[in-house]
Design a protein around this motif. Structure first.
Motif, PDB file in Angstrom:
ATOM      1  N   SER A 118      21.361  18.767  35.879  1.00 31.81           N
ATOM      2  CA  SER A 118      21.442  17.637  34.955  1.00 31.81           C
ATOM      3  C   SER A 118      20.987  18.008  33.540  1.00 31.81           C
ATOM      4  O   SER A 118      21.438  17.385  32.578  1.00 31.81           O
ATOM      5  CB  SER A 118      20.650  16.441  35.479  1.00 31.81           C
ATOM      6  N   VAL A 119      20.124  19.022  33.390  1.00 29.79           N
ATOM      7  CA  VAL A 119      19.731  19.476  32.053  1.00 29.79           C
ATOM      8  C   VAL A 119      20.963  20.000  31.311  1.00 29.79           C
ATOM      9  O   VAL A 119      21.193  19.666  30.147  1.00 29.79           O
ATOM     10  CB  VAL A 119      18.638  20.577  32.133  1.00 29.79           C
ATOM     11  N   VAL A 120      21.781  20.795  31.985  1.00 26.46           N
ATOM     12  CA  VAL A 120      22.984  21.344  31.355  1.00 26.46           C
ATOM     13  C   VAL A 120      24.043  20.257  31.185  1.00 26.46           C
ATOM     14  O   VAL A 120      24.753  20.236  30.172  1.00 26.46           O
ATOM     15  CB  VAL A 120      23.522  22.551  32.151  1.00 26.46           C
ATOM     16  N   GLU A 121      24.134  19.340  32.124  1.00 27.05           N
ATOM     17  CA  GLU A 121      25.063  18.220  31.976  1.00 27.05           C
ATOM     18  C   GLU A 121      24.713  17.404  30.727  1.00 27.05           C
ATOM     19  O   GLU A 121      25.596  17.001  29.970  1.00 27.05           O
ATOM     20  CB  GLU A 121      25.036  17.328  33.215  1.00 27.05           C
ATOM     21  N   ALA A 122      23.416  17.181  30.497  1.00 31.39           N
ATOM     22  CA  ALA A 122      22.982  16.459  29.299  1.00 31.39           C
ATOM     23  C   ALA A 122      23.308  17.256  28.044  1.00 31.39           C
ATOM     24  O   ALA A 122      23.725  16.687  27.028  1.00 31.39           O
ATOM     25  CB  ALA A 122      21.483  16.179  29.371  1.00 31.39           C
ATOM     26  N   LEU A 123      23.118  18.555  28.109  1.00 31.02           N
ATOM     27  CA  LEU A 123      23.475  19.430  26.982  1.00 31.02           C
ATOM     28  C   LEU A 123      24.947  19.255  26.617  1.00 31.02           C
ATOM     29  O   LEU A 123      25.291  19.061  25.450  1.00 31.02           O
ATOM     30  CB  LEU A 123      23.184  20.891  27.349  1.00 31.02           C
ATOM     31  N   MET A 124      25.807  19.319  27.616  1.00 32.33           N
ATOM     32  CA  MET A 124      27.250  19.198  27.386  1.00 32.33           C
ATOM     33  C   MET A 124      27.631  17.817  26.842  1.00 32.33           C
ATOM     34  O   MET A 124      28.616  17.684  26.124  1.00 32.33           O
ATOM     35  CB  MET A 124      28.026  19.485  28.669  1.00 32.33           C
ATOM     36  N   ALA A 125      26.831  16.809  27.153  1.00 33.45           N
ATOM     37  CA  ALA A 125      27.090  15.449  26.673  1.00 33.45           C
ATOM     38  C   ALA A 125      26.417  15.181  25.324  1.00 33.45           C
ATOM     39  O   ALA A 125      26.506  14.076  24.795  1.00 33.45           O
ATOM     40  CB  ALA A 125      26.611  14.432  27.703  1.00 33.45           C
ATOM     41  N   GLY A 126      25.719  16.189  24.774  1.00 33.47           N
ATOM     42  CA  GLY A 126      25.042  16.019  23.497  1.00 33.47           C
ATOM     43  C   GLY A 126      23.773  15.202  23.591  1.00 33.47           C
ATOM     44  O   GLY A 126      23.325  14.606  22.615  1.00 33.47           O
ATOM     45  N   GLN A 127      23.141  15.190  24.779  1.00 27.64           N
ATOM     46  CA  GLN A 127      21.966  14.355  24.997  1.00 27.64           C
ATOM     47  C   GLN A 127      20.704  15.148  25.321  1.00 27.64           C
ATOM     48  O   GLN A 127      19.732  14.579  25.802  1.00 27.64           O
ATOM     49  CB  GLN A 127      22.236  13.370  26.134  1.00 27.64           C
ATOM     50  N   LEU A 128      20.688  16.462  25.054  1.00 29.00           N
ATOM     51  CA  LEU A 128      19.520  17.277  25.372  1.00 29.00           C
ATOM     52  C   LEU A 128      18.753  17.608  24.101  1.00 29.00           C
ATOM     53  O   LEU A 128      19.325  18.094  23.125  1.00 29.00           O
ATOM     54  CB  LEU A 128      19.934  18.568  26.081  1.00 29.00           C
TER      55      LEU A 128
END
Length: 107
Positions: free
Chosen positions: A88-98
């Motif tokens: 989920s950390v990388v998923e957030a990164l890809m969504a611009g939310q990290l």
């Protein structure tokens, strides 16, 4: 009457810097460790829950700790780099939310 409750972030939103790439996570973790002498780096997923994780980057694995609002470790995962790509950390990164807080060094 409508009541708006806002969960307090571990750091002020305006002090966080957006993480822009997967290789940047590794760099940011290592940068923090070198400059502070503390293992890992804390990342925040923006959103309603403001999930917080501490990431430790090792040569063969990536250790991801889920933290509560006080910084207590709730869960730890040891992931291969290929498995980290679906976390989920990388998923957030890809969504611009990290996000992460800039490193502060003591003078």
């Amino acid at each position: 009457m409508q009541l708006h409750i806002q969960r307090q972030m571990p750091v002020a939103q305006n002090l966080l810097q957006r993480v822009r790439g997967l290789t940047e996570i590794e760099f940011l973790v290592k940068e923090s460790e070198v400059l502070t002498g503390c293992a890992g780096r804390v990342f925040v997923i923006s959103g309603a829950d403001q999930l917080t994780y501490r990431v430790h980057w090792h040569p063969a694995i990536i250790e991801v700790e889920r933290l509560d609002a006080d910084g207590t470790v709730l869960d730890t995962q040891h992931l291969l780099p290929s498995d980290f790509a679906t976390h989920s950390v990388v998923e957030a990164l890809m969504a611009g939310q990290l996000y992460t807080e800039p490193v502060r060094t003591a003078h």
